[in-house]
Scaffold this active site. Sequence first.
Site, mmCIF file in Angstrom:
data_model
loop_
_atom_site.group_PDB
_atom_site.id
_atom_site.type_symbol
_atom_site.label_atom_id
_atom_site.label_comp_id
_atom_site.label_asym_id
_atom_site.label_seq_id
_atom_site.Cartn_x
_atom_site.Cartn_y
_atom_site.Cartn_z
ATOM 1 N N ASP A 34 33.840 15.759 26.278
ATOM 2 C CA ASP A 34 34.918 14.916 26.805
ATOM 3 C C ASP A 34 36.227 15.382 26.187
ATOM 4 O OD1 ASP A 34 33.515 12.606 28.334
ATOM 5 O OD2 ASP A 34 32.402 12.729 26.449
ATOM 6 N N ASP A 173 29.378 8.794 34.969
ATOM 7 C CA ASP A 173 29.688 8.738 33.540
ATOM 8 C C ASP A 173 30.251 7.376 33.180
ATOM 9 O OD1 ASP A 173 30.474 9.117 30.927
ATOM 10 O OD2 ASP A 173 31.803 10.795 31.323
#
Length: 212
Positions: A34, A173
Amino acid sequence: MVKVSTSLLSVNKDILIDSIKNLNETNTDFIHYDVMDGQFVNNTFFPNDEINIINKYVEKPLDVHLMVNDPTEYINFYKNLNPTYITIHYEIENYRKYINMIKENNIKVGISIKPNTLIEELYEILDEIDLVLIMSVEPGKGGQTFNEDSLIKIKKLRKYIDVNQLNTVIEVDGGINDITSKQCVSSGADILVCGSYITNSDDYQEQINKLR
C-alpha cells in the site's frame, strides 16, 4: 479458487521482516504494498530505501497499490521490483497516461476506485486494463469496517465482464475477514486484499485458509 493478496499495512515495523518470512511460508498469492504519498491519502508508506531492504525478504509476487496523486516516480521505482500488478487510482488526473506508462514496462495495470466512485465509470476502459481494485473502505488506513455497498459494485462489474467476455480480474480491499470474504467471492471477486485479519493473528496460514 479465489486468490489472496496479503497487505503489510497493519504490521508493526519491529516485526515486519519476521512477518514477511512467515508469509513466505504460506500459500498467499501476493504480497500487497500500500503506497501512499500523504496527499491523495493522509498516510505515507515506507521510503524507497526501506522498501529495497524489505523486498529482499519477499518471495511472493508483488501487488502494488499506488494511492498517490502523481504516480510517475513510484512507477519508475516499483517497476524495478518486478511486480505482477501496479494499480493506480481512477480519481487522479491523467490516469490514462499512467496506464500507458505501466504497460510500457510490461507490468499488468490495475485501476482502483474509492467507495464513492460509481463502478460504471470504469466500463469504457476495462479492455485497456488487467484489474479493477474496488475499495470497500476509504483508502489509506488499515483495520476499517467493510462497506457492504461494495458487494453491489462487485456484482455489477462481474456481470459486465462476463457478458462482454473481458479478462479483467476483480480485486477487493478493505475490511476483509472470514465473513466478508465469502460475500465478496459469491459476488464475483477474484482476489481478496487482506491485512490485519491475517497479520494480527498467530497463524497466518489458518487465516488465509478461512478466507478461501
